[in-house]
Every structure is written in structure tokens, then in C-alpha cells.
Design an enzyme around this catalytic site. Structure first.
Site, PDB file in Angstrom:
ATOM      1  CG  HIS A  99      -2.067   0.935   1.155  1.00 20.81           C
ATOM      2  ND1 HIS A  99      -2.197   1.998   2.016  1.00 20.81           N
ATOM      3  CD2 HIS A  99      -3.125   1.002   0.314  1.00 20.81           C
ATOM      4  CE1 HIS A  99      -3.302   2.672   1.724  1.00 20.81           C
ATOM      5  NE2 HIS A  99      -3.878   2.096   0.701  1.00 20.81           N
TER       6      HIS A  99
ATOM      7  CE  LYS B 145      -1.404   3.741  -1.606  1.00 24.97           C
ATOM      8  NZ  LYS B 145      -2.667   4.390  -1.737  1.00 24.97           N
TER       9      LYS B 145
ATOM     10  CG  ASP C  69      17.088  12.169 -11.888  1.00 27.10           C
ATOM     11  OD1 ASP C  69      17.271  10.958 -12.151  1.00 27.10           O
ATOM     12  OD2 ASP C  69      17.021  13.049 -12.770  1.00 27.10           O
TER      13      ASP C  69
END
Length: 540
Positions: A200, A202, A207
């Protein structure tokens, strides 16, 4: 009102769509299979014993006893406010990336907006390939196996062309929870299998720029599903940490192949066919190695910086924001990555969150938001039993992604209303209505997915700390899924103002919950929902 479908697991539960929902009889039989998992374990006391010391931002330095502390300039932090801004930033950052693109999400959607993101990745990879015989750009994508494999057209089919075109530059890892195995895996239908556990996290990094969010890579999160997003610019140490974290999880995940099959890295224990205990031990070692090595590096850097500043104190102004020799200014903002992976025995986020709630002083204010109001019992007890003021923002039924869905799915918002009403009654029984206030987010044509908290110290009109990332403060986040967020601590007034404005903007779209709220016809909860909710709330 326009209806929108939920896109996250029964966090929600697992990214069901109403038109794909199964027959209620299947639902009943499917949940019976989960009977061994329905009884919650004996809760563990996880908050570390400590007291939040000295005045100001540095009272939170105790967090670095658990995780690496990254000191940066507040000028490197930008708070975003809208899904469209988030989507445009993703595309710009992908196109500009020269060395690495690392993206961890629950899933990648299959619409036109998602295809445009894939096209941006292809363009960046092609540019890197043409510029060098040995291209520098590497792309690593981590998704959940069950959610990413749902349906004929899915996250996997979206990404296979990249694997085929750039096999040496692209890696797609699909995490499969070790808890979905054997008979459970064989018998639980698609979509319902996502309730057992998910990847889950995110995190989107390009870079040395990192975006932390609760948003997935799906069209609703780019248009009309409200979430939170923060960009950490030019932060190589933080980018390195999250790259290593995603690599570690990727190493214990299934690897997507060009022919849409999956394989484990050679020699790695299989998540659902191999020995579960051994698999979880290896995963724990890999992730904790990332956390501990980064913490050691940052402590060494902190020590060197301290000694350098001491030696140069007679030459340089002590509090100058600009130092000689092109050195970076002293940090005024600190980033602490908080990881929660209970299947692997890692519960750092839980420990830090519980400690923050426990130690918040009288007259401090905590603004806590979640798209799915289903606090763990430990968090609930701390909110009810501690001294700080709470303003809790949650989704009204109308902005719940399941609102208006057909069949059993249509009852999901009612389950959240029932949980909310129970908590509100507890607040009233304890005569805490002044200290603890519930507010419901409501916005026509939108759904609500924002999560996190803002901490205002007593006497301050601006927050000095925020938590932002994937956790929802519910049972799933704490016990079932892989989660990550960051604690951002700052003493810079401009950044505090940014965070304050973010909080205000979200809460402006809300109304205060009172007893009359639950008397509205839309808040009627059917008896069967009341009976079933306690049995399944641990899968929310």
C-alpha cells in the site's frame, strides 16, 4: 449527484467496482473462509517510553532513535493541493529524470491518463537509450500483485510493453502478501483476496526529487479524488533511502516477465509457496537493513556536520543561513520515514504515532484525517483518553467511493457511518465533545482519500509537525498492509504556513458532526450491516 467508485481496498475493501461486484451469496461464503482471521490478536503495547523534550521542533528528535533523520532546508519542500497538480508534476518529473524513476503504488490504472504516464516513461527511456550506448536511466515500479493482476486489462498489461522494449532498464515488482496462501488463496475470489494484505506504499521519486502521497496511479486520483501530496526537491539522501526501501521490497516480490508470467529472484523464498516464517524473516532483514544503514549514515553525517560547525564557529556566524564555501544552510526541517510492515514484524509507524498521540500536551491541537474512519482500538483509546484537542476529518457517505454502488457494495458507506456513530457516542458518554470534534468532508462530484495529521503545539497557530503518506490509522494499515509515511518536522514559519493552509483547505469542505447528523435519512444503517460490521471491520 455524480457517483464515483472507490479505488482502494476495503480500506475501503479492495478496490471493488460496483459493476464488477459479486453475488451476495458468494460474499457470505467468502467471508466464512476468513473465519480463522476474524478474531483480532491480543493487542501489543508498542509505544516507546519517552517524553517529548525541549521546546520547539527538536522535541521530536527522539524519532531518530528508530529511523534515519534527514535534515533539509524548508525551501526544498513544496505542498501540493490538487489531483491535477499531482498528475502534471508526475509527468514533468518523469520526462526530466536522467538517472532513476522509482514508483511504488497499490496499482496502475488502465485509462487514458495512466497510458499517458506510461508514454512519458517510454519517452524518457528512449531518450536515455539514444543518448548513451549504456543508458543511465533505470525505472523500478513496485505494485501489489493481487490488485495489479485484477481483470484481463490490468497494471501488468499496461507495463509489459516497457519491459519488452527496455528489458535492461525496467523492473516491475509485484508484492504478494505471505498471508494469502494455501486453501485461502485457492478459494477466496478475485477482489476479496485483496482484503488479506497489500502493498500500500505510495512513493514517487525521480532522480533526487521525492513525492510522498496517499494517492494511487489511477485516473480518479488525477482528477476528482482528493488526497495529500508533498514534494521534497533536491534531497538525494531521502531519495536514496526510498530507492533502497522499494528495492528491498522488490527483492522479496514476484518479478513481472515480458510474457506476463512472474518469477521470484533466484534463491529467494516464495511468498505463498515457500515457508512463511522464513520468508518473513528474510523480508524483515532486508527492510531493517535499509532502515539501520541509512540511520547509521545520517548519524555519521550529523556528527561530521556538528564537529565542522564547532571548528568553524569562530569564523562563521553561528546562525547564518548562508555559509562560506558553498556549503548548504543549516537545516530547519527534518524528515523521518516511518515504516509499518506488521507481516514482517516491523511496526515503527505504529510506535511513533502512538507516542505522538500519548505525549501531545494539554491545549495542543491534532488535526487527523482519514478517508476511511476505522481507527484501531489503541488509537481510539489514546484519542479518547489523552489531553490534546482533536479535530478528526473523515468522509461523508456521499464522498465515499462506494456511495450509490449496487448490491452489497452499496452498504459499505453505511458500515463507516456505523463505526463513526459508535465513536461519536463514546465521545458523548465521556463528555468530550468540546475536546474531540468529528468533521465530515463533503464536496459535490468528488471523493475523499486524504490521510495524515497536523500537530499544533499549545499556544501556536501553526503546525510544527505533519504525518503524510499511505496509512489510514485503521486495522489494515497497522496489521495487514505494507505502509510508509514521513513525519515532517519544521521550525520554518513559511513551511508551517504551507502546511496550515493545506489543513485549512481540506477542513473548509467539511461540516461538524452532531447527534442530528445521524438522524438524517441518509445515515440510516440497516440491522444486517450493524451485525456484520464488527466481524469484518478488521479487513477495512
Amino acid at each position: 449527484m455524480q457517483t464515483h467508485h472507490q479505488t482502494e481496498p476495503w480500506k475501503g475493501t479492495a478496490e471493488f467496482r460496483e459493476e464488477q461486484f459479486v453475488d451476495p451469496r458468494v460474499v457470505t461464503s467468502s467471508w466464512l473462509l476468513l473465519a480463522p482471521l476474524l478474531t483480532p490478536p491480543i493487542p501489543m503495547i508498542t509505544a516507546m517510553p519517552c517524553s517529548l523534550c525541549p521546546e520547539g521542533a527538536h522535541r521530536f528528535q527522539w524519532i531518530r532513535n528508530l529511523v534515519p533523520e534527514f535534515g533539509i532546508s524548508s525551501s526544498h519542500v513544496k505542498v501540493l493541493s490538487s489531483p491535477a497538480e499531482f498528475y502534471e508534476l508526475l509527468k514533468v518529473q518523469i520526462k526530466a529524470a536522467k538517472q532513476r524513476v522509482v514508483m511504488a503504488s497499490l496499482y496502475l490504472g488502465t485509462g487514458l491518463l495512466e497510458q499517458e504516464l506510461v508514454n512519458c516513461l517510454e519517452e524518457a527511456l528512449e531518450k536515455s537509450l539514444q543518448a548513451n550506448e549504456s543508458p543511465n536511466l533505470r525505472v523500478s515500479i513496485l505494485l501489489d500483485y493481487t490488485r495489479g493482476s485484477r481483470g484481463r486489462r490490468n497494471s501488468r498489461t499496461m507495463l509489459i510493453p516497457l519491459l519488452q522494449r527496455f528489458p535492461e532498464q525496467v523492473r516491475v515488482s509485484l508484492f504478494h502478501t505471505p498471508n494469502l496462501r494455501g486453501l485461502l488463496k485457492l478459494l477466496i475470489p478475485e477482489r476479496f483476496n485483496e482484503t488479506i494484505g497489500l502493498q500500500h506504499i505510495k512513493v514517487y521519486l525521480f532522480d533526487d526529487n521525492v513525492i510522498l502521497s496517499g494517492a494511487n496511479l489511477s485516473d480518479l486520483y488525477f482528477t476528482n479524488r482528493q488526497d495529500r501530496y508533498v514534494l521534497l526537491q533536491d534531497s538525494p539522501e531521502i531519495a536514496d533511502f526510498f530507492t533502497e526501501l522499494v528495492d528491498a521490497i522488490g527483492d522479496v516480490s514476484l518479478q513481472l516477465q515480458q510474457d506476463d508470467t512472474v518469477e521470484m529472484i533466484e534463491g529467494m523464498v516464495h511468498p505463498y509457496q515457500g515457508d512463511k516464517v522464513r520468508y518473513c524473516e528474510i523480508a524483515n532483514q532486508r527492510v531493517m537493513e535499509v532502515i539501520n544503514s541509512a540511520r547509521a549514515r545520517q548519524e555519521l553525517l550529523h556528527t561530521k556536520t556538528f564537529h565542522s560547525s564547532q571548528q568553524g564557529s569562530s569564523v562563521l556566524p553561528q546562525h547564518s543561513s548562508e555559509t562560506a564555501g558553498g556549503l548548504k544552510p543549516e537545516p530547519d526541517t527534518w524528515i523521518y520515514p516511518l515504516i509499518q510492515m506488521k507481516p514482517f514484524g516491523i511496526q515503527i509507524d505504529e510506535m511513533v504515532t502512538e507516542t505522538l498521540l500519548t505525549e501531545a500536551e494539554r491545549d495542543a491541537r491534532i488535526y487527523l484525517t482519514t478517508g476511511y474512519f476505522n481507527l484501531t482500538q489503541a488509537y481510539m483509546d489514546l484519542v479518547l483518553g489523552t489531553r490534546a484537542e482533536y479535530r478528526i476529518l473523515l468522509a461523508s457517505p456521499e464522498v465515499n467511493g462506494f456511495f450509490g454502488a449496487k448490491g452489497v457494495a452499496g452498504a459499505i458507506p453505511s458500515a463507516y457511518v456505523y463505526i463513526e456513530h459508535q465513536f461519536y457516542n463514546e465521545v458523548c458518554c465521556l463528555h468530550q465533545q468540546e475536546r474531540i470534534q468529528l468533521q465530515e468532508y463533503s464536496r459535490a462530484g468528488w471523493t475523499f482519500h486524504a490521510k495524515g495529521l497536523w500537530l499544533y503545539l499549545a499556544g501556536s497557530n501553526l503546525p510544527c509537525l505533519t504525518l503524510i503518506g499511505s496509512p489510514n490509522f485503521g486495522y489494515r494499515s497497522v496489521h495487514r498492509d505494507l505502509e510508509a509515511q514521513v513525519a515532517i518536522v519544521t521550525e520554518n514559519k513559511a513551511l508551517q504556513q504551507q502546511l496550515h493552509q493545506e489543513q485549512e483547505q481540506l477542513y473548509l469542505c467539511s461540516g461538524v458532526v452532531s447527534s442530528s447528523t445521524f438522524e438524517q435519512p441518509s445515515r440510516h444503517v440497516k440491522l444486517w450491516v450493524k451485525l456484520v460490521t464488527p466481524l469484518i471491520k478488521n479487513f477495512f
